[in-house]
Design a protein around this motif. Structure first.
Motif, short mmCIF file in Angstrom:
data_model
loop_
_atom_site.label_atom_id
_atom_site.label_comp_id
_atom_site.label_asym_id
_atom_site.label_seq_id
_atom_site.Cartn_x
_atom_site.Cartn_y
_atom_site.Cartn_z
N VAL A 160 0.87 -1.18 0.00
CA VAL A 160 0.00 0.00 0.00
C VAL A 160 0.90 1.23 0.00
O VAL A 160 1.78 1.36 0.86
CB VAL A 160 -0.94 0.02 1.22
N THR A 161 0.68 2.12 -0.96
CA THR A 161 1.54 3.29 -1.11
C THR A 161 0.71 4.57 -1.15
O THR A 161 -0.24 4.67 -1.94
CB THR A 161 2.39 3.21 -2.39
N ASN A 162 1.07 5.52 -0.31
CA ASN A 162 0.46 6.84 -0.34
C ASN A 162 1.46 7.82 -0.94
O ASN A 162 2.62 7.87 -0.53
CB ASN A 162 0.07 7.30 1.07
N TYR A 163 1.01 8.59 -1.93
CA TYR A 163 1.87 9.55 -2.62
C TYR A 163 1.37 10.97 -2.33
O TYR A 163 0.18 11.24 -2.38
CB TYR A 163 1.80 9.35 -4.14
N HIS A 164 2.30 11.86 -2.02
CA HIS A 164 1.95 13.27 -1.87
C HIS A 164 2.80 14.09 -2.82
O HIS A 164 4.04 14.02 -2.79
CB HIS A 164 2.15 13.76 -0.45
N PHE A 165 2.14 14.87 -3.69
CA PHE A 165 2.82 15.71 -4.67
C PHE A 165 2.73 17.15 -4.19
O PHE A 165 1.66 17.75 -4.21
CB PHE A 165 2.17 15.54 -6.05
N PHE A 166 3.85 17.70 -3.76
CA PHE A 166 3.83 19.01 -3.14
C PHE A 166 3.45 20.11 -4.12
O PHE A 166 2.84 21.11 -3.73
CB PHE A 166 5.19 19.30 -2.49
N GLU A 167 3.84 19.97 -5.39
CA GLU A 167 3.49 20.98 -6.41
C GLU A 167 2.52 20.40 -7.43
O GLU A 167 2.55 20.79 -8.60
CB GLU A 167 4.75 21.48 -7.13
N THR A 168 1.68 19.49 -7.05
CA THR A 168 0.73 18.75 -7.88
C THR A 168 1.43 17.64 -8.67
O THR A 168 2.66 17.62 -8.80
CB THR A 168 -0.07 19.64 -8.87
N PHE A 169 0.65 16.73 -9.20
CA PHE A 169 1.11 15.54 -9.92
C PHE A 169 2.05 15.90 -11.07
O PHE A 169 3.01 15.17 -11.36
CB PHE A 169 -0.11 14.79 -10.45
N SER A 170 1.80 17.00 -11.76
CA SER A 170 2.61 17.40 -12.92
C SER A 170 3.54 18.56 -12.63
O SER A 170 4.14 19.12 -13.56
CB SER A 170 1.69 17.75 -14.11
N GLY A 171 3.71 18.92 -11.37
CA GLY A 171 4.62 19.99 -11.02
C GLY A 171 4.03 21.37 -11.23
O GLY A 171 2.88 21.54 -11.65
N ASN A 193 -2.59 14.22 -4.04
CA ASN A 193 -2.48 12.97 -3.29
C ASN A 193 -3.04 11.82 -4.11
O ASN A 193 -3.95 12.00 -4.92
CB ASN A 193 -3.24 13.05 -1.97
N ALA A 194 -2.47 10.63 -3.89
CA ALA A 194 -3.00 9.42 -4.51
C ALA A 194 -2.59 8.24 -3.65
O ALA A 194 -1.69 8.34 -2.81
CB ALA A 194 -2.47 9.26 -5.94
N LEU A 195 -3.29 7.12 -3.85
CA LEU A 195 -2.98 5.91 -3.10
C LEU A 195 -3.20 4.72 -4.00
O LEU A 195 -4.21 4.66 -4.72
CB LEU A 195 -3.85 5.81 -1.85
N ASP A 196 -2.26 3.77 -4.01
CA ASP A 196 -2.51 2.54 -4.75
C ASP A 196 -2.20 1.32 -3.89
O ASP A 196 -1.47 1.39 -2.90
CB ASP A 196 -1.80 2.51 -6.11
N ILE A 197 -2.83 0.22 -4.27
CA ILE A 197 -2.71 -1.06 -3.57
C ILE A 197 -2.19 -2.08 -4.59
O ILE A 197 -2.75 -2.20 -5.69
CB ILE A 197 -4.05 -1.52 -3.01
N ASP A 226 -4.96 1.94 -8.60
CA ASP A 226 -4.89 3.32 -8.16
C ASP A 226 -6.29 3.76 -7.73
O ASP A 226 -7.19 3.89 -8.57
CB ASP A 226 -4.37 4.20 -9.30
N THR A 227 -6.45 4.01 -6.42
CA THR A 227 -7.78 4.36 -5.91
C THR A 227 -8.19 5.79 -6.26
O THR A 227 -9.36 6.13 -6.15
CB THR A 227 -7.82 4.19 -4.38
N LYS A 228 -7.22 6.61 -6.69
CA LYS A 228 -7.53 8.00 -7.03
C LYS A 228 -8.31 8.08 -8.34
O LYS A 228 -9.26 8.86 -8.47
CB LYS A 228 -6.23 8.80 -7.16
N ILE A 229 -7.92 7.27 -9.31
CA ILE A 229 -8.53 7.34 -10.63
C ILE A 229 -9.17 6.02 -11.06
O ILE A 229 -9.57 5.88 -12.22
CB ILE A 229 -7.50 7.78 -11.69
N ASP A 230 -9.27 5.04 -10.14
CA ASP A 230 -9.87 3.73 -10.44
C ASP A 230 -9.23 3.11 -11.68
O ASP A 230 -9.91 2.79 -12.67
CB ASP A 230 -11.38 3.86 -10.65
N ALA A 231 -7.91 2.95 -11.63
CA ALA A 231 -7.17 2.46 -12.79
C ALA A 231 -6.18 1.37 -12.37
O ALA A 231 -5.76 1.31 -11.21
CB ALA A 231 -6.44 3.60 -13.48
#
Length: 271
Positions: free
Chosen positions: A118-129, A146-150, A170-175
């Motif tokens: 289980v991984t939690n990602y935090h993008f300080f300047e958004t996913f694309s910077g 933020n995003a999280l995948d299993i 990826d639970t953020k975008i159901d992918a």
């Protein structure tokens, strides 16, 4: 949503033996209950699952593992990365930084080692910077912080060859994202090894642009690393790699990032 050598490296934390005493007369084992490592890395280009994010990244990471039962290991990991210098084609400077927090369970069998990650990602300047404080990207990517995948992984060693399979939701975008990899460890001498590796990814609705039908091969990544043991606990690993964009990445990566050669160096200390 990335790491230097991919999150599967953090997820496959090595199991360690449990230390304890059976009775007052039994000698205490010198093996630690918790083991781990810390790493510091520089990489000239930052790709994750075939997608380019930034250039000239520095990384700092820590991994910890502890046995819960025979063949079952609990792992924790954290990785912070920041782009030191990324100049876009129009001359703008892209700002990008990210923190990944990972929890994993791995179970070793006679056939293979299986993992739940289980991984939690935090993008300080958004996913694309960001450029001048303004988030980049488009559509679903815009403003994502933020995003999280299993994930489920399987790793099998056959002699000097290691084979790995993984599937992540990826639970953020159901992918879904799937990846297969193979590596070979060639021992040059007691301190130096050469490790060629190849990876291939496949995504279903996994961060693709409008020109894609949403499903297909993402990339092939080939690398050659040369881990060198300075001491029993410190290893220096220079490496070179190539990222080759396939159908679901060609519309996303910059023109110069379609087929890109890059490299880096990592220093790790185990304890």
């Amino acid at each position: 949503m990335k790491t230097l050598l991919s999150l599967s490296t953090i997820a496959a934390i090595t199991a360690s033996a449990f230390a304890g005493t059976a009775s007052a007369q039994t000698a205490v084992s010198s093996d630690p209950w918790i083991t781990g490592s810390v790493t510091a890395t520089y990489e000239s280009s930052y790709y994750f699952r075939g997608l380019w994010f930034s250039n000239n990244n520095t990384y700092n990471g820590v991994n910890l593992s502890a046995p819960l039962a025979d063949k079952l290991t609990l792992g924790f990991g954290a990785l912070y990365t920041q782009a030191a210098d990324t100049t876009l084609n129009n001359g703008d400077e892209l700002e990008y930084s990210e923190l990944d927090l990972v929890g994993s369970l791995s179970y070793e069998t006679d056939f293979a080692t299986y993992g739940l990650v289980v991984t939690n990602y935090h993008f300080f300047e958004t996913f694309s910077g960001e450029v001048n404080g303004v988030g980049q990207g488009a559509n679903a990517d815009l403003g994502v912080k933020n995003a999280l995948d299993i994930g489920l992984t399987a790793t099998k060693s056959i002699g000097c060859t290691t084979l790995s399979l993984g599937a992540w939701f990826d639970t953020k975008i159901d992918a879904w994202y799937f990846e297969a990899s193979a590596s070979y460890n060639y021992e040059v001498c007691e301190k130096l090894s050469l490790v060629p590796m190849v990876q291939m990814g496949y995504g279903i609705d996994y961060y693709v642009d409008a020109s894609s039908d949403g499903e297909g091969l993402s990339h092939v990544r080939a690398s050659l690393s040369a881990p060198y043991k300075l001491t029993d606990v410190i290893t220096v690993t220079p490496y070179v790699a190539g990222n080759f964009a396939l159908e679901t990445r060609k519309g996303q990566n910059l023109t110069e990032s379609q087929n890109d050669l890059f490299g880096g160096i990592s220093v790790g200390c185990s304890f």
